[in-house]
Design an enzyme around this catalytic site. Structure first.
Site, PDB file in Angstrom:
ATOM      1  N   GLY A   1     -11.160  35.309  -1.837  1.00 27.86           N
ATOM      2  CA  GLY A   1     -11.049  34.149  -0.951  1.00 27.86           C
ATOM      3  C   GLY A   1     -12.413  33.615  -0.566  1.00 27.86           C
ATOM      4  N   GLY A   2     -13.402  33.872  -1.390  1.00 27.82           N
ATOM      5  CA  GLY A   2     -14.794  33.550  -1.033  1.00 27.82           C
ATOM      6  C   GLY A   2     -15.144  32.084  -1.136  1.00 27.82           C
ATOM      7  N   ALA A   3     -14.180  31.238  -1.557  1.00 29.16           N
ATOM      8  CA  ALA A   3     -14.421  29.795  -1.538  1.00 29.16           C
ATOM      9  C   ALA A   3     -13.743  29.137  -0.345  1.00 29.16           C
ATOM     10  CB  ALA A   3     -13.922  29.156  -2.837  1.00 29.16           C
TER      11      ALA A   3
ATOM     12  N   PHE B   1     -12.629  28.831   3.929  1.00 28.16           N
ATOM     13  CA  PHE B   1     -13.402  28.536   5.145  1.00 28.16           C
ATOM     14  C   PHE B   1     -14.256  29.734   5.557  1.00 28.16           C
ATOM     15  CE2 PHE B   1     -12.737  28.822   9.958  1.00 28.16           C
ATOM     16  CZ  PHE B   1     -13.997  28.312  10.240  1.00 28.16           C
ATOM     17  N   ILE B   2     -13.610  30.833   5.887  1.00 24.79           N
ATOM     18  CA  ILE B   2     -14.380  31.997   6.349  1.00 24.79           C
ATOM     19  C   ILE B   2     -15.085  32.663   5.160  1.00 24.79           C
ATOM     20  CG2 ILE B   2     -14.245  34.258   7.476  1.00 24.79           C
ATOM     21  CD1 ILE B   2     -11.794  33.217   9.029  1.00 24.79           C
TER      22      ILE B   2
ATOM     23  N   ALA C   1      -9.056  36.826   1.083  1.00 22.51           N
ATOM     24  CA  ALA C   1      -8.029  35.941   0.525  1.00 22.51           C
ATOM     25  C   ALA C   1      -6.708  36.144   1.258  1.00 22.51           C
ATOM     26  CB  ALA C   1      -7.847  36.234  -0.967  1.00 22.51           C
ATOM     27  N   ALA C   2      -6.189  35.091   1.854  1.00 23.77           N
ATOM     28  CA  ALA C   2      -4.906  35.194   2.565  1.00 23.77           C
ATOM     29  C   ALA C   2      -4.434  33.808   2.957  1.00 23.77           C
ATOM     30  CB  ALA C   2      -5.049  36.045   3.827  1.00 23.77           C
TER      31      ALA C   2
ATOM     32  N   TYR D   1       3.089  35.560   9.589  1.00 24.16           N
ATOM     33  CA  TYR D   1       1.681  35.795   9.254  1.00 24.16           C
ATOM     34  C   TYR D   1       1.203  37.115   9.851  1.00 24.16           C
ATOM     35  CZ  TYR D   1      -3.388  35.363   9.647  1.00 24.16           C
ATOM     36  OH  TYR D   1      -4.727  35.605   9.606  1.00 24.16           O
TER      37      TYR D   1
ATOM     38  N   ASN E   1      -9.993  33.792  17.310  1.00 22.46           N
ATOM     39  CA  ASN E   1      -9.804  32.411  16.840  1.00 22.46           C
ATOM     40  C   ASN E   1     -11.111  31.864  16.258  1.00 22.46           C
ATOM     41  OD1 ASN E   1      -7.665  33.077  18.864  1.00 22.46           O
ATOM     42  ND2 ASN E   1      -6.925  31.096  18.150  1.00 22.46           N
TER      43      ASN E   1
HETATM   44  C1  UD1 Z   1      -4.692  31.937  15.300  1.00 26.42           C
HETATM   45  C2  UD1 Z   1      -4.137  31.559  13.933  1.00 26.42           C
HETATM   46  C3  UD1 Z   1      -4.205  32.649  12.986  1.00 26.42           C
HETATM   47  C4  UD1 Z   1      -5.497  33.389  13.038  1.00 26.42           C
HETATM   48  C5  UD1 Z   1      -5.789  33.850  14.428  1.00 26.42           C
HETATM   49  C6  UD1 Z   1      -7.078  34.632  14.495  1.00 26.42           C
HETATM   50  C7  UD1 Z   1      -1.567  31.462  14.033  1.00 26.42           C
HETATM   51  C8  UD1 Z   1      -0.444  30.517  14.265  1.00 26.42           C
HETATM   52  N1  UD1 Z   1      -2.802  30.890  13.997  1.00 26.42           N
HETATM   53  O1  UD1 Z   1      -3.755  32.520  16.048  1.00 26.42           O
HETATM   54  O2  UD1 Z   1      -3.977  32.117  11.718  1.00 26.42           O
HETATM   55  O3  UD1 Z   1      -5.511  34.508  12.234  1.00 26.42           O
HETATM   56  O4  UD1 Z   1      -5.839  32.741  15.259  1.00 26.42           O
HETATM   57  O5  UD1 Z   1      -8.140  33.915  13.990  1.00 26.42           O
HETATM   58  O6  UD1 Z   1      -1.340  32.614  13.866  1.00 26.42           O
HETATM   59  N2  UD1 Z   1      -1.785  24.856  20.224  1.00 26.42           N
HETATM   60  C9  UD1 Z   1      -1.873  23.686  20.955  1.00 26.42           C
HETATM   61  N3  UD1 Z   1      -1.836  22.493  20.290  1.00 26.42           N
HETATM   62  C10 UD1 Z   1      -1.693  22.419  18.934  1.00 26.42           C
HETATM   63  C11 UD1 Z   1      -1.609  23.636  18.198  1.00 26.42           C
HETATM   64  C12 UD1 Z   1      -1.666  24.845  18.884  1.00 26.42           C
HETATM   65  O7  UD1 Z   1      -1.996  23.704  22.165  1.00 26.42           O
HETATM   66  O8  UD1 Z   1      -1.676  21.312  18.401  1.00 26.42           O
HETATM   67  C13 UD1 Z   1      -1.810  26.149  20.976  1.00 26.42           C
HETATM   68  C14 UD1 Z   1      -0.734  27.123  20.539  1.00 26.42           C
HETATM   69  O9  UD1 Z   1       0.473  26.854  21.213  1.00 26.42           O
HETATM   70  C15 UD1 Z   1      -1.355  28.463  20.934  1.00 26.42           C
HETATM   71  C16 UD1 Z   1      -2.867  28.222  20.792  1.00 26.42           C
HETATM   72  O10 UD1 Z   1      -3.033  26.814  20.718  1.00 26.42           O
HETATM   73  O11 UD1 Z   1      -1.062  28.772  22.268  1.00 26.42           O
HETATM   74  C17 UD1 Z   1      -3.491  28.856  19.575  1.00 26.42           C
HETATM   75  O12 UD1 Z   1      -2.863  28.382  18.418  1.00 26.42           O
HETATM   76  P1  UD1 Z   1      -3.282  28.882  16.950  1.00 26.42           P
HETATM   77  O13 UD1 Z   1      -4.740  28.769  16.751  1.00 26.42           O
HETATM   78  O14 UD1 Z   1      -2.409  28.194  15.960  1.00 26.42           O
HETATM   79  O15 UD1 Z   1      -2.728  30.382  16.971  1.00 26.42           O
HETATM   80  P2  UD1 Z   1      -3.259  31.843  17.412  1.00 26.42           P
HETATM   81  O16 UD1 Z   1      -2.058  32.614  17.771  1.00 26.42           O
HETATM   82  O17 UD1 Z   1      -4.324  31.749  18.438  1.00 26.42           O
END
Ligand code: UD1
Length: 380
Positions: free
Chosen positions: A7-9, A11-12, A83-84, A186, A215
Site C-alpha cells: 500500500g506504499g502508493a 495516502f499513509i 495496504a487496506a 472495517y 485519526n
Molecule cells: C477513523 C476512520 C478509520 C481510521 C481511523 C483511525 C472509520 C469510519 N473511519 O475512524 O478508517 O482507521 O479513523 O485512523 O472507521 N463525522 C462528521 N461529519 C462527517 C463525517 C464524520 O461529523 O461528514 C464524524 C463521525 O460521526 C465520527 C467522527 O466524525 O464521530 C469521526 O469519523 P471518521 O473519521 O469517519 O471515523 P473514526 O471512527 O474516527
C-alpha cells in the site's frame, strides 16, 4: 534495511515509503492502486502519488496475489503492511471487499513471508480495534458501554451511559491493554489482521509491531469518499464552498495525528528492539472534538463555519482518545505536529483525487441539536 511497504502508493503508505527512504532504507512498494484510494486511472500512480516514483521500486500488484507477493518479498528484511481498505464504506455490500483486501490480503502476505524466511512485520492497525474508548462511572469505576441504542441516538442522546446504573460517564485515555471490541466491518477486519499476525509470529518466531493509528490527516489524503476519514470529508466540503457537516452534537473526542508523525512511527517500529507481538497507540496525545477539527479547518481555509446537524452513523463510536506513552517509552517516538499547526497546513495542502464513487449512505437524523453553529467545548 530493505523494506517492503504494501500500500506504499496510498495516502499513509507513500509518506511511510518516503520517510523510510529518507532514513537510508531501501524501499520496495507493492500497491494495487485500488480505485477507493486512487484517481480515475487505477492502473498506475495517480496525480496524488507525490512520493512514489520509479526510484522507490513500485510494483503494481495485489497482496492477495501470492505471485505478486513472492516477487515483492525478494531480498526484503522487514515488511511494513499498510495496504487496506479503510473507513465506514458504502454499505454492507462492501463486506466481502473489506474482508478480502484486509484479511485475505494479510493472510497471503504472511504466508509469503513465512515461505521467504522474513520474520519482521510492522502492521498498520487502528484505534478502531478498541470500539468505544475508556470510560469511568462515578459509582462503578472503569466501565465499557455497549453499542449505543438507536432509540438514544434518535433522541439526540449521544453519550453512552453506564450500562449498570445509567449514570453519565467520564472519558479517559485508552491503553493498549484495553479489551478489543470492534464495532464496524472495517474495525473487525483490522482486529483480524492483528490476530492473524500474532498467530504467524508464534509460528515463525517472528516480530510484529502493530501501530494503532488514530485519526490520521495531512497532505495527500484522498478526497471525500465513503472510505475517507472525517478530516478529508470536512476539507472536501470547504473546497466545494459548503460548510463541514458535524454529526451528533460535535462533542465526539478523537486524536488527530499528522501523517508525517505516523510515517516517523513506522520508521521507529522497523527498528523496534524486542521480539514477539507488541501494539502501540499512534496518536498525538492532544484529544480534540470533531467540532473543534471542523472549526479549525474552516477558519484556516477561510470557508463557511461548520454546522452541527445532529445526524449520526450507526458504525461510529462516541469517544476514543489515547496516550502515546508506550510508543514514546518503547519506540522512542513522539508526535511533533501540534493540532493547530497541522490543521492550518492541512487546510491548504493538496488532496489526492479518488475514483468517482457513489455517495455514502446518508447519516440518520436525530431529534437532537441540528443545523446550529458549532461552539467549541472545553476539552478535559
Ligand atoms: C477513523 C476512520 C478509520 C481510521 C481511523 C483511525 C472509520 C469510519 N473511519 O475512524 O478508517 O482507521 O479513523 O485512523 O472507521 N463525522 C462528521 N461529519 C462527517 C463525517 C464524520 O461529523 O461528514 C464524524 C463521525 O460521526 C465520527 C467522527 O466524525 O464521530 C469521526 O469519523 P471518521 O473519521 O469517519 O471515523 P473514526 O471512527 O474516527
Amino acid at each position: 534495511m530493505h523494506v517492503l511497504v504494501t500500500g506504499g502508493a496510498g495516502f499513509i503508505g507513500s509518506h511511510v515509503a518516503a520517510a523510510l527512504r529518507d532514513s537510508g532504507h531501501d524501499v520496495t512498494v507493492l500497491d494495487n492502486f485500488h480505485p477507493a484510494a486512487h484517481g480515475p486511472d487505477p492502473a498506475g500512480p495517480g496525480p496524488g502519488v507525490a512520493h512514489a516514483d520509479a526510484r522507490d521500486g513500485v510494483l503494481v500488484g495485489d497482496v492477495r496475489d501470492p505471485d505478486a507477493v513472492r516477487a515483492a518479498l525478494r531480498g526484503v528484511d522487514v515488511v511494513v503492511h499498510q495496504a487496506a481498505m479503510v473507513g465506514l464504506g458504502l454499505d454492507l455490500a462492501d463486506l466481502p471487499e473489506y474482508a478480502s483486501c484486509n484479511d485475505l490480503g494479510t493472510a497471503v502476505l504472511l504466508a509469503g513471508m513465512a515461505g521467504a524466511g522474513i520474520r519482521r512485520l510492522v502492521l498498520a492497525s487502528s484505534m478502531v480495534v478498541y470500539g468505544e474508548g475508556r470510560y469511568t462511572c462515578p459509582a462503578h469505576g472503569p466501565t465499557r458501554p455497549g453499542p449505543r441504542a438507536v432509540s438514544d441516538l434518535d433522541a439526540g442522546r449521544f453519550e453512552p451511559p453506564c450500562p449498570r446504573c445509567g449514570a453519565a460517564l467520564a472519558t479517559d485515555l485508552v491503553g493498549e491493554n484495553a479489551p478489543l471490541d470492534p464495532r464496524s466491518v472495517y474495525a473487525a477486519t483490522k482486529l483480524a489482521q492483528e490476530h492473524l499476525a500474532s498467530a504467524w509470529a508464534r509460528g515463525v518466531d517472528g516480530t510484529v509491531t502493530a501501530l494503532r493509528y488514530h485519526n490520521v490527516y495531512g497532505p495527500g489524503m484522498p478526497r471525500d469518499t465513503p472510505y475517507s476519514g472525517v478530516a478529508a470529508i470536512f476539507r472536501s466540503a470547504l473546497e466545494r464552498g459548503v460548510p463541514p457537516r458535524v454529526f451528533e452534537d460535535g462533542g465526539q473526542l478523537r486524536d488527530f495525528v499528522h501523517v508525517s508523525d505516523v510515517a516517523a512511527a513506522n520508521v521507529a517500529a522497523c527498528a523496534r528492539d524486542g521480539a514477539g507481538v507488541a501494539a502501540y497507540n499512534v496518536c498525538s496525545g492532544q484529544p480534540r472534538t470533531v467540532g473543534d477539527a471542523a472549526t479549525a479547518l474552516a477558519a484556516a481555509f477561510g470557508g463557511p463555519a461548520p454546522v452541527v446537524t445532529g445526524e449520526y452513523r450507526l458504525g461510529d463510536v462516541r469517544h476514543v482518545v489515547a496516550s502515546p506513552a508506550r510508543a514514546t517509552a518503547e519506540l522512542g517516538w513522539t508526535a511533533r505536529v501540534d493540532f493547530a499547526t497541522g490543521m492550518r497546513e492541512f487546510a491548504s495542502a493538496p488532496l489526492r483525487a479518488s475514483a468517482a464513487l457513489p455517495a455514502s449512505a446518508p447519516p440518520r437524523a436525530s431529534t437532537g441539536p441540528r443545523a446550529s453553529a458549532w461552539l467549541p467545548a472545553q476539552v478535559a
